[in-house]
Scaffold this motif. Structure first.
Motif, PDB file in Angstrom:
ATOM      1  N   HIS A 267      28.661  55.546  15.737  1.00  0.00           N
ATOM      2  CA  HIS A 267      29.075  54.489  14.789  1.00  0.00           C
ATOM      3  C   HIS A 267      30.143  53.493  15.156  1.00  0.00           C
ATOM      4  CE1 HIS A 267      30.269  52.973  10.856  1.00  0.00           C
ATOM      5  NE2 HIS A 267      30.606  53.927  10.228  1.00  0.00           N
ATOM      6  N   GLY A 268      31.305  53.671  15.229  1.00  0.00           N
ATOM      7  CA  GLY A 268      32.513  52.615  15.799  1.00  0.00           C
ATOM      8  C   GLY A 268      32.446  52.732  17.272  1.00  0.00           C
ATOM      9  N   ALA A 269      32.409  53.480  17.740  1.00  0.00           N
ATOM     10  CA  ALA A 269      32.337  53.707  19.395  1.00  0.00           C
ATOM     11  C   ALA A 269      31.113  53.484  20.112  1.00  0.00           C
ATOM     12  CB  ALA A 269      32.582  55.158  19.679  1.00  0.00           C
ATOM     13  N   ALA A 270      30.256  52.781  19.316  1.00  0.00           N
ATOM     14  CA  ALA A 270      28.992  52.596  19.977  1.00  0.00           C
ATOM     15  C   ALA A 270      28.938  51.307  20.716  1.00  0.00           C
ATOM     16  CB  ALA A 270      27.897  52.151  18.859  1.00  0.00           C
ATOM     17  N   SER A 271      29.904  50.298  20.439  1.00  0.00           N
ATOM     18  CA  SER A 271      30.073  49.143  21.176  1.00  0.00           C
ATOM     19  C   SER A 271      30.875  49.493  22.540  1.00  0.00           C
ATOM     20  CB  SER A 271      31.148  47.985  20.278  1.00  0.00           C
ATOM     21  OG  SER A 271      32.186  48.639  20.015  1.00  0.00           O
ATOM     22  N   GLY A 272      31.442  50.481  22.770  1.00  0.00           N
ATOM     23  CA  GLY A 272      31.954  50.697  24.120  1.00  0.00           C
ATOM     24  C   GLY A 272      30.972  51.062  25.167  1.00  0.00           C
ATOM     25  N   MET A 273      29.739  51.663  24.326  1.00  0.00           N
ATOM     26  CA  MET A 273      28.814  52.156  25.231  1.00  0.00           C
ATOM     27  C   MET A 273      28.133  50.818  25.871  1.00  0.00           C
ATOM     28  SD  MET A 273      27.191  55.729  23.724  1.00  0.00           S
ATOM     29  CE  MET A 273      27.095  55.093  21.949  1.00  0.00           C
ATOM     30  N   VAL A 274      28.115  49.943  25.005  1.00  0.00           N
ATOM     31  CA  VAL A 274      27.204  48.740  24.984  1.00  0.00           C
ATOM     32  C   VAL A 274      28.179  47.750  26.113  1.00  0.00           C
ATOM     33  CG1 VAL A 274      26.229  46.445  23.962  1.00  0.00           C
ATOM     34  CG2 VAL A 274      26.389  48.855  22.795  1.00  0.00           C
ATOM     35  N   HIS A 275      29.318  47.755  26.060  1.00  0.00           N
ATOM     36  CA  HIS A 275      30.352  47.020  26.915  1.00  0.00           C
ATOM     37  C   HIS A 275      30.187  47.670  28.258  1.00  0.00           C
ATOM     38  CE1 HIS A 275      34.509  45.284  27.781  1.00  0.00           C
ATOM     39  NE2 HIS A 275      33.943  46.050  28.744  1.00  0.00           N
ATOM     40  N   ARG A 276      30.141  48.873  28.479  1.00  0.00           N
ATOM     41  CA  ARG A 276      29.935  49.152  29.939  1.00  0.00           C
ATOM     42  C   ARG A 276      28.715  49.193  30.445  1.00  0.00           C
ATOM     43  NH1 ARG A 276      32.410  53.479  26.631  1.00  0.00           N
ATOM     44  NH2 ARG A 276      34.504  53.816  27.311  1.00  0.00           N
ATOM     45  N   MET A 277      27.480  49.028  29.382  1.00  0.00           N
ATOM     46  CA  MET A 277      26.187  48.769  29.886  1.00  0.00           C
ATOM     47  C   MET A 277      26.309  47.534  30.377  1.00  0.00           C
ATOM     48  SD  MET A 277      22.636  48.678  27.673  1.00  0.00           S
ATOM     49  CE  MET A 277      23.257  47.348  26.611  1.00  0.00           C
ATOM     50  N   LEU A 278      26.797  46.313  29.734  1.00  0.00           N
ATOM     51  CA  LEU A 278      26.689  45.157  30.231  1.00  0.00           C
ATOM     52  C   LEU A 278      27.570  44.744  31.494  1.00  0.00           C
ATOM     53  CD1 LEU A 278      27.365  43.004  26.906  1.00  0.00           C
ATOM     54  CD2 LEU A 278      25.280  43.328  28.001  1.00  0.00           C
ATOM     55  N   LEU A 279      28.739  45.448  31.634  1.00  0.00           N
ATOM     56  CA  LEU A 279      29.276  45.463  32.989  1.00  0.00           C
ATOM     57  C   LEU A 279      28.248  45.937  34.106  1.00  0.00           C
ATOM     58  CD1 LEU A 279      32.893  46.323  32.258  1.00  0.00           C
ATOM     59  CD2 LEU A 279      31.976  44.317  32.274  1.00  0.00           C
ATOM     60  N   ASP A 280      27.479  47.052  33.717  1.00  0.00           N
ATOM     61  CA  ASP A 280      26.695  47.393  34.731  1.00  0.00           C
ATOM     62  C   ASP A 280      25.509  46.449  35.210  1.00  0.00           C
ATOM     63  OD1 ASP A 280      25.518  49.308  36.487  1.00  0.00           O
ATOM     64  OD2 ASP A 280      24.829  50.582  34.920  1.00  0.00           O
ATOM     65  N   VAL A 281      25.089  45.848  34.163  1.00  0.00           N
ATOM     66  CA  VAL A 281      23.800  44.820  34.164  1.00  0.00           C
ATOM     67  C   VAL A 281      24.593  43.751  35.152  1.00  0.00           C
ATOM     68  CG1 VAL A 281      22.579  42.899  33.039  1.00  0.00           C
ATOM     69  CG2 VAL A 281      22.832  45.335  32.062  1.00  0.00           C
ATOM     70  N   LEU A 282      25.892  43.095  34.767  1.00  0.00           N
ATOM     71  CA  LEU A 282      26.516  41.980  35.575  1.00  0.00           C
ATOM     72  C   LEU A 282      26.624  42.568  36.906  1.00  0.00           C
ATOM     73  CD1 LEU A 282      29.144  40.783  32.850  1.00  0.00           C
ATOM     74  CD2 LEU A 282      27.235  39.433  33.819  1.00  0.00           C
ATOM     75  N   ASP A 283      26.976  43.788  37.243  1.00  0.00           N
ATOM     76  CA  ASP A 283      27.319  44.381  38.538  1.00  0.00           C
ATOM     77  C   ASP A 283      25.806  44.339  39.250  1.00  0.00           C
ATOM     78  OD1 ASP A 283      28.997  45.554  40.610  1.00  0.00           O
ATOM     79  OD2 ASP A 283      27.820  47.249  40.152  1.00  0.00           O
ATOM     80  N   ARG A 284      24.891  44.597  38.787  1.00  0.00           N
ATOM     81  CA  ARG A 284      23.545  44.971  39.264  1.00  0.00           C
ATOM     82  C   ARG A 284      22.694  43.682  39.466  1.00  0.00           C
ATOM     83  NH1 ARG A 284      20.853  50.655  38.555  1.00  0.00           N
ATOM     84  NH2 ARG A 284      22.725  51.961  38.344  1.00  0.00           N
ATOM     85  N   GLY A 285      23.283  42.518  38.643  1.00  0.00           N
ATOM     86  CA  GLY A 285      22.231  41.331  38.452  1.00  0.00           C
ATOM     87  C   GLY A 285      21.049  41.369  37.607  1.00  0.00           C
ATOM     88  N   SER A 286      20.676  42.411  37.335  1.00  0.00           N
ATOM     89  CA  SER A 286      19.530  42.524  36.362  1.00  0.00           C
ATOM     90  C   SER A 286      19.596  43.566  35.340  1.00  0.00           C
ATOM     91  CB  SER A 286      18.424  42.651  37.298  1.00  0.00           C
ATOM     92  OG  SER A 286      17.070  42.915  36.550  1.00  0.00           O
ATOM     93  N   ALA A 287      18.994  43.532  34.118  1.00  0.00           N
ATOM     94  CA  ALA A 287      19.103  44.764  32.978  1.00  0.00           C
ATOM     95  C   ALA A 287      17.929  45.493  33.392  1.00  0.00           C
ATOM     96  CB  ALA A 287      18.720  43.873  31.735  1.00  0.00           C
ATOM     97  N   ALA A 288      16.928  45.286  34.336  1.00  0.00           N
ATOM     98  CA  ALA A 288      15.897  46.197  34.476  1.00  0.00           C
ATOM     99  C   ALA A 288      16.336  47.509  34.914  1.00  0.00           C
ATOM    100  CB  ALA A 288      14.925  45.581  35.618  1.00  0.00           C
ATOM    101  N   PRO A 289      16.968  47.510  36.008  1.00  0.00           N
ATOM    102  CA  PRO A 289      17.441  49.155  36.478  1.00  0.00           C
ATOM    103  C   PRO A 289      18.324  49.724  35.529  1.00  0.00           C
ATOM    104  CG  PRO A 289      18.554  47.532  37.748  1.00  0.00           C
ATOM    105  CD  PRO A 289      17.619  46.422  36.887  1.00  0.00           C
ATOM    106  N   VAL A 290      19.051  49.209  34.746  1.00  0.00           N
ATOM    107  CA  VAL A 290      19.969  49.635  33.755  1.00  0.00           C
ATOM    108  C   VAL A 290      19.391  50.271  32.476  1.00  0.00           C
ATOM    109  CG1 VAL A 290      22.154  49.211  32.265  1.00  0.00           C
ATOM    110  CG2 VAL A 290      21.783  48.046  34.487  1.00  0.00           C
TER     111      VAL A 290
END
Length: 422
Positions: A267-290
């Motif tokens: 529910h409300g905490a779902a956005s935190g998981m997405v936030h961390r995922m986006l930072l991971d995508v930015l760090d890796r430069g691509s969404a594919a491995p994430v």
């Protein structure tokens, strides 16, 4: 059906076959159709509905990953005049909610939800003694406490400071809403180098989420996000609020019940998981491995799909459009679009509000939990509206009957493993 449980290429599934693949009753298949999770079609001369095998298999995979069983047609129905969700749009008191959020502040939208009247430039303020009591209680929490912990404690402290909290008259409950929401914001610890206790609620909240100085565009985006999230029909937390109000709990306690449910990761905490995922995508430069890592772990890709919308979540659409006008959001916005495009190769899941909210938080120097805070503060207005509605209903009506599935009596008394009571 083939040995693998799929239909031959080109052939559609019957209702019975779809039900077998999903592991549900045929009537539940039609419940999926009514909620927009499956599409059906009647062929020429066909006696029943037919279904796309790929769509059914995708739903079956999602259900296997979900910890909760799909709801059947026997669902609790609650009459409400607050929010309508229909045809991939949603409305507050019959008015397009997205347009309302774009044109009016969060406080104005909250007033509309509570009273049916728009009050231009209204500002919610809280009594100094209430804010002081809430801040003292929040400051006493352990340092690792989460945002919802702080908000729950602030709500309880505000209740203790209000001797009139048991007054459930409509005007009294609205007054509680007008003071409780700014109290929740004021009780959150301000970020160093950023402190604002005046102005619109969005400005006050921003100062408690990030030390980056906001411009008017950023504040408008946050304010719109709050207004978009005010209510969303009978979400799990809102149902908890109505159960509490049905038992005639005062509005502070009803909001506390909602906060307890909101903290769940689904529910409300779902956005935190997405936030961390986006930072991971930015760090890796691509969404594919994430995305691959999420799927390999047996998890759904966060920030995608919503059971009430067949297309993109209209709240996400509105927020993405505003974020396009904020240069600082460009990298996180590109990462979000990359996630959607990468996942679209395998499934037709669209962006939801959690993904858009994560773009805002990740691009504003906010912590991963900031989305949860925004969600909780925003939804408090909706909870107050639902509590008021429930106070007008018959008390204790939210009492479903349990379906006992244990051992039938009479059973032998259990053997005692300790001293006998004398």
């Amino acid at each position: 059906m083939t040995e693998q449980g799929t239909a031959p290429e080109g052939r559609r599934l019957s209702t019975k076959e779809a039900a077998e693949l999903l592991g549900v009753k045929p009537e539940t298949v039609y419940a999926y159709v009514s909620r927009g999770q499956l599409s059906s079609r009647r062929g020429p001369g066909a006696r029943g509905s037919t279904f796309d095998p790929g769509e059914v298999e995708a739903l079956a995979r999602r259900n296997r990953r979900s910890p909760a069983a799909p709801a059947t047609g026997d669902q609790l129905s609650v009459r409400t005049r607050i929010t309508l969700i229909d045809d991939d749009r949603y409305y507050y008191r019959g008015v397009d909610a997205v347009q309302l959020a774009l044109d009016h502040s969060y406080e104005e939208v909250a007033e509309w939800l509570w009273t049916g009247v728009l009050r231009p430039d209204i500002r919610f303020t809280a009594p100094a003694e209430t804010v002081l009591a809430a801040r003292r209680a929040v400051d006493a929490l352990p340092e690792h406490s989460g945002p919802t912990d702080r908000l729950r404690v602030a709500a309880i402290s505000a209740a203790a400071a209000d001797p009139l909290r048991f007054d459930l008259a409509e005007e009294a409950v609205i007054g509680t809403g007008r003071t409780l929401i700014p109290t929740l914001v004021a009780a959150l610890p301000p970020v160093p180098s950023s402190h604002h206790d005046d102005g619109p609620l969005a400005r006050r909240l921003w100062a408690r989420l990030t030390g980056i100085k906001p411009d008017e565009v950023s504040l408008h985006i946050l304010d719109t996000a709050l207004a978009l999230l005010v209510d969303h029909d009978l979400a799990a937390s809102t149902l908890a609020v109505r159960v509490a109000a049905s038992a005639r709990a005062h509005p502070y306690a009803a909001v506390s019940a909602g906060l307890g449910v909101l903290e769940g990761p689904l529910h409300g905490a779902a956005s935190g998981m997405v936030h961390r995922m986006l930072l991971d995508v930015l760090d890796r430069g691509s969404a594919a491995p994430v995305v691959a890592a999420e799927l390999r772990a047996g998890r759904r890709v966060p920030g995608l799909g919503h059971r009430l919308y067949t297309g993109e979540d209209p709240r996400a659409q509105a927020l993405f459009a505003l974020l396009e006008n904020r240069p600082e959001a460009a990298p996180a916005l590109a990462a979000a679009h990359d996630v959607v495009a990468t996942t679209a190769r395998h499934t037709d899941l669209r962006a939801n509000i959690d993904l858009a909210l994560a773009v805002l938080t990740a691009s504003s120097g906010m912590p991963a939990e900031a989305g949860e805070t925004i969600f909780a503060v925003a939804r408090t207005a909706g909870w107050i509206a639902h509590a008021m509605e429930e106070y007008d209903e018959r008390p204790l009506r939210m009492r479903p009957s349990g379906q006992y599935v244990g051992l039938r009596p009479p059973q032998a008394m259990p053997a005692s493993d300790g001293a006998r009571k004398v």
